[in-house]
Design an enzyme around this catalytic site. Sequence first.
Site, PDB file in Angstrom:
ATOM      1  N   ASN A 151       0.794  -1.240   0.000  1.00 48.38           N
ATOM      2  CA  ASN A 151       0.000   0.000   0.000  1.00 48.38           C
ATOM      3  C   ASN A 151       0.827   1.292   0.000  1.00 48.38           C
ATOM      4  O   ASN A 151       0.396   2.301  -0.532  1.00 48.38           O
ATOM      5  CB  ASN A 151      -1.042  -0.011   1.126  1.00 48.38           C
ATOM      6  CG  ASN A 151      -0.423  -0.115   2.487  1.00 48.38           C
ATOM      7  OD1 ASN A 151       0.705  -0.572   2.647  1.00 48.38           O
ATOM      8  ND2 ASN A 151      -1.146   0.309   3.490  1.00 48.38           N
ATOM      9  N   SER A 228       0.098  -7.816   7.164  1.00 49.66           N
ATOM     10  CA  SER A 228      -1.103  -8.286   7.849  1.00 49.66           C
ATOM     11  C   SER A 228      -0.755  -8.970   9.176  1.00 49.66           C
ATOM     12  O   SER A 228       0.321  -9.562   9.316  1.00 49.66           O
ATOM     13  CB  SER A 228      -1.849  -9.263   6.948  1.00 49.66           C
ATOM     14  OG  SER A 228      -0.993 -10.342   6.637  1.00 49.66           O
ATOM     15  N   GLU A 247       4.713  -4.107  12.224  1.00 51.36           N
ATOM     16  CA  GLU A 247       3.767  -3.006  12.001  1.00 51.36           C
ATOM     17  C   GLU A 247       2.582  -3.609  11.260  1.00 51.36           C
ATOM     18  O   GLU A 247       2.675  -3.896  10.069  1.00 51.36           O
ATOM     19  CB  GLU A 247       4.423  -1.899  11.158  1.00 51.36           C
ATOM     20  CG  GLU A 247       5.637  -1.252  11.798  1.00 51.36           C
ATOM     21  CD  GLU A 247       5.293  -0.357  12.986  1.00 51.36           C
ATOM     22  OE1 GLU A 247       4.118   0.015  13.139  1.00 51.36           O
ATOM     23  OE2 GLU A 247       6.200  -0.043  13.763  1.00 51.36           O
ATOM     24  N   LEU A 248       1.456  -3.807  11.979  1.00 50.76           N
ATOM     25  CA  LEU A 248       0.366  -4.602  11.401  1.00 50.76           C
ATOM     26  C   LEU A 248      -0.903  -3.753  11.202  1.00 50.76           C
ATOM     27  O   LEU A 248      -0.813  -2.550  11.079  1.00 50.76           O
ATOM     28  CB  LEU A 248       0.123  -5.814  12.298  1.00 50.76           C
ATOM     29  CG  LEU A 248       1.394  -6.608  12.656  1.00 50.76           C
ATOM     30  CD1 LEU A 248       1.101  -7.733  13.623  1.00 50.76           C
ATOM     31  CD2 LEU A 248       2.101  -7.128  11.416  1.00 50.76           C
ATOM     32  N   CYS A 281      -3.176   1.431   6.598  1.00 50.81           N
ATOM     33  CA  CYS A 281      -3.335   0.679   7.852  1.00 50.81           C
ATOM     34  C   CYS A 281      -4.096   1.473   8.904  1.00 50.81           C
ATOM     35  O   CYS A 281      -4.710   0.881   9.787  1.00 50.81           O
ATOM     36  CB  CYS A 281      -1.969   0.262   8.384  1.00 50.81           C
ATOM     37  SG  CYS A 281      -0.801   1.608   8.378  1.00 50.81           S
TER      38      CYS A 281
HETATM   39  P1  NAP Z   1       0.626  -9.169   3.620  1.00 53.33           P
HETATM   40  O1  NAP Z   1      -0.189 -10.035   2.756  1.00 53.33           O
HETATM   41  O2  NAP Z   1       0.846  -9.568   5.033  1.00 53.33           O
HETATM   42  O3  NAP Z   1       2.017  -8.981   2.862  1.00 53.33           O
HETATM   43  C1  NAP Z   1       3.022  -8.143   3.364  1.00 53.33           C
HETATM   44  C2  NAP Z   1       4.373  -8.655   2.893  1.00 53.33           C
HETATM   45  O4  NAP Z   1       4.631  -9.928   3.490  1.00 53.33           O
HETATM   46  C3  NAP Z   1       4.473  -8.874   1.382  1.00 53.33           C
HETATM   47  O5  NAP Z   1       5.773  -8.548   0.959  1.00 53.33           O
HETATM   48  C4  NAP Z   1       4.219 -10.365   1.256  1.00 53.33           C
HETATM   49  O6  NAP Z   1       4.768 -10.927   0.074  1.00 53.33           O
HETATM   50  C5  NAP Z   1       4.957 -10.878   2.476  1.00 53.33           C
HETATM   51  N1  NAP Z   1       4.526 -12.197   2.964  1.00 53.33           N
HETATM   52  C6  NAP Z   1       3.347 -12.831   2.773  1.00 53.33           C
HETATM   53  N2  NAP Z   1       3.364 -14.033   3.406  1.00 53.33           N
HETATM   54  C7  NAP Z   1       4.575 -14.152   4.006  1.00 53.33           C
HETATM   55  C8  NAP Z   1       5.198 -15.147   4.811  1.00 53.33           C
HETATM   56  N3  NAP Z   1       4.574 -16.288   5.151  1.00 53.33           N
HETATM   57  N4  NAP Z   1       6.461 -14.941   5.241  1.00 53.33           N
HETATM   58  C9  NAP Z   1       7.120 -13.793   4.943  1.00 53.33           C
HETATM   59  N5  NAP Z   1       6.582 -12.809   4.169  1.00 53.33           N
HETATM   60  C10 NAP Z   1       5.317 -12.979   3.726  1.00 53.33           C
HETATM   61  O7  NAP Z   1       0.026  -7.679   3.664  1.00 53.33           O
HETATM   62  P2  NAP Z   1      -0.458  -6.764   2.455  1.00 53.33           P
HETATM   63  O8  NAP Z   1      -1.755  -7.282   1.954  1.00 53.33           O
HETATM   64  O9  NAP Z   1       0.651  -6.514   1.495  1.00 53.33           O
HETATM   65  O10 NAP Z   1      -0.695  -5.397   3.255  1.00 53.33           O
HETATM   66  C11 NAP Z   1      -1.861  -5.142   3.952  1.00 53.33           C
HETATM   67  C12 NAP Z   1      -1.665  -5.257   5.437  1.00 53.33           C
HETATM   68  O11 NAP Z   1      -0.547  -4.474   5.859  1.00 53.33           O
HETATM   69  C13 NAP Z   1      -2.849  -4.685   6.194  1.00 53.33           C
HETATM   70  O12 NAP Z   1      -3.172  -5.524   7.260  1.00 53.33           O
HETATM   71  C14 NAP Z   1      -2.327  -3.349   6.694  1.00 53.33           C
HETATM   72  O13 NAP Z   1      -2.981  -2.847   7.823  1.00 53.33           O
HETATM   73  C15 NAP Z   1      -0.915  -3.676   6.973  1.00 53.33           C
HETATM   74  N6  NAP Z   1      -0.094  -2.450   7.033  1.00 53.33           N
HETATM   75  C16 NAP Z   1       0.377  -2.019   8.240  1.00 53.33           C
HETATM   76  C17 NAP Z   1       1.108  -0.835   8.313  1.00 53.33           C
HETATM   77  C18 NAP Z   1       1.664  -0.337   9.617  1.00 53.33           C
HETATM   78  O14 NAP Z   1       2.586   0.476   9.586  1.00 53.33           O
HETATM   79  N7  NAP Z   1       1.165  -0.778  10.743  1.00 53.33           N
HETATM   80  C19 NAP Z   1       1.346  -0.103   7.157  1.00 53.33           C
HETATM   81  C20 NAP Z   1       0.835  -0.577   5.959  1.00 53.33           C
HETATM   82  C21 NAP Z   1       0.123  -1.758   5.904  1.00 53.33           C
HETATM   83  P3  NAP Z   1       3.821 -11.225  -1.216  1.00 53.33           P
HETATM   84  O15 NAP Z   1       3.323  -9.922  -1.676  1.00 53.33           O
HETATM   85  O16 NAP Z   1       4.748 -11.896  -2.154  1.00 53.33           O
HETATM   86  O17 NAP Z   1       2.719 -12.121  -0.720  1.00 53.33           O
END
Ligand code: NAP
Length: 472
Positions: A151, A228, A247-248, A281
């Site tokens: 994002n 996530s 950071e979730l 987020c």
């Molecule tokens: P995501 O599906 O958790 O993916 C985040 C990153 O993790 C991607 O690079 C993904 O790679 C990788 N990943 C996925 N499965 C993994 C595993 N088993 N082991 C290691 N890495 C893995 O999240 P998203 O859909 O990209 O982002 C949305 C989430 O991020 C939301 O929940 C949002 O709230 C959160 N977020 C939090 C913040 C904060 O600062 N708190 C900021 C922004 C977003 P792939 O793309 O290759 O699957």
Amino acid sequence: MDYPMRIGGEPAASTHPLEVRLPYDGTAVGTIFEAGRELVDAAVKAAVEAGGAMREMILDERAAILRKAHDRLIGRKEEFATAISSESGKPLKEARLEVDRAALTLLFSSEEAHRLRGEVVPMDASPGGRGHMAMTVREPVGVVAAITPFNFPLNLAVHKIGPALAGGNTVIHKPASATPISAILMADLFTACGLPKGALNVITGPGGSIGEYLCLHKDVAMITFTGSPEVGLRLRNLAGMKRVTLELGNNSAVIVDGDANLEEAAARCVPGSFAHSGQVCISVQRIFVEKTVRSEFMDRMVELTRKLKLGHPHDPETDVSSLITEKEAERVESWIDEAVRQGARLLTGGGRKRATIEPAVLADVPPEARISRNEAFGPVVGINGYESLEEAIARVNASDYGLQAGIYTSDIRKAFLAARKTRVGGFMINEIPQYRVDQMPYGGVKLSGTGREGPKYAIDEMTEPKLICWKV
Ligand code: NAP
């Protein structure tokens, strides 16, 4: 165009190409390559080897590279903004803001490099300390695995890379598979600024395989993850002795008190709910409004929401574009339908065309609806009325998440009561919980994560306070 990985300062491709597409309409944007384990190993090796050069660099040299990266990023703003907009579907005007913020994050990291220091320990505060002196120095933790979401593909990456390099570490960045291009451009920008080869490597491919393999690698000292809660929790459980920053997600809530400035509150809550189609987020997802002003506030929200311009992300006039995939848009649509079936009223929006959802405002969302409980990560906000401030605070806290929350009120007593009673990492008074500037401490409690970002705070987590003690 091909975008190979960057390992040891050189391009590295595999025999498994992956397409990156504009989420809005599926147009091809570029080709990346899926790393196998051998390329992950090569990236870790390059990062370990570059560790010596990074440790030997004095703080001023690290600060100078980060400062140069800031200057060059400003000079290439349009190129980076177009890359972000193309890979993530973010409207161009928001992508430009992201580049400005990423540049500032680099500047703050550069400034923090100059301030990195330990402390003198008052050894003679204990009888056994007589005749001894001690100090701490901050040493790098080593190789940092940085995993980032789609994002904010540039600024959230820089929030990890900037402080890690300022602290003398080396980095392997695994960007989201949907949005890897700005990460690769950033690695080249750093190389052009004089960063030692191997100090910043970028690997691409599915998180579930290579991301996890990277995090578990024996030579990786720290995992810094934004994404996530499901993945974050999994990595934490697997991390063993490695340092972990998470950071979730969140389902941000804001209270609008009866004596608040409703015009200002609505004018901020609309972009706070719908920027980047709610894929932020800290997107405003739950609004609790005192019943006496509920209908006036709802009318203002609906009026402003209807003025948002939907369209292609590259159109500079577009306010709201697509979600990251059509599947995500279908999920958000089904959550809106579910809330309506459970008794919520849809005041405006909610229609879907491919991956784009018209910004939706719901009223009277029941607590059991997923929009009340989970993270929507889409362009939808629910507004509910409340009788007492205590009730509103309880509803803000009735969440598994705790990143940021806020209140609009002109009563300072109520403002600070809410600030003290809510369980979140950051609380905003007369500002939306979606508010963030990049030097502030940022992070959550509960399912929203552990640790804080913001260069000053991230550097603390990315360095070890080593004690040096001597007998005088
Ligand atoms: P995501 O599906 O958790 O993916 C985040 C990153 O993790 C991607 O690079 C993904 O790679 C990788 N990943 C996925 N499965 C993994 C595993 N088993 N082991 C290691 N890495 C893995 O999240 P998203 O859909 O990209 O982002 C949305 C989430 O991020 C939301 O929940 C949002 O709230 C959160 N977020 C939090 C913040 C904060 O600062 N708190 C900021 C922004 C977003 P792939 O793309 O290759 O699957």
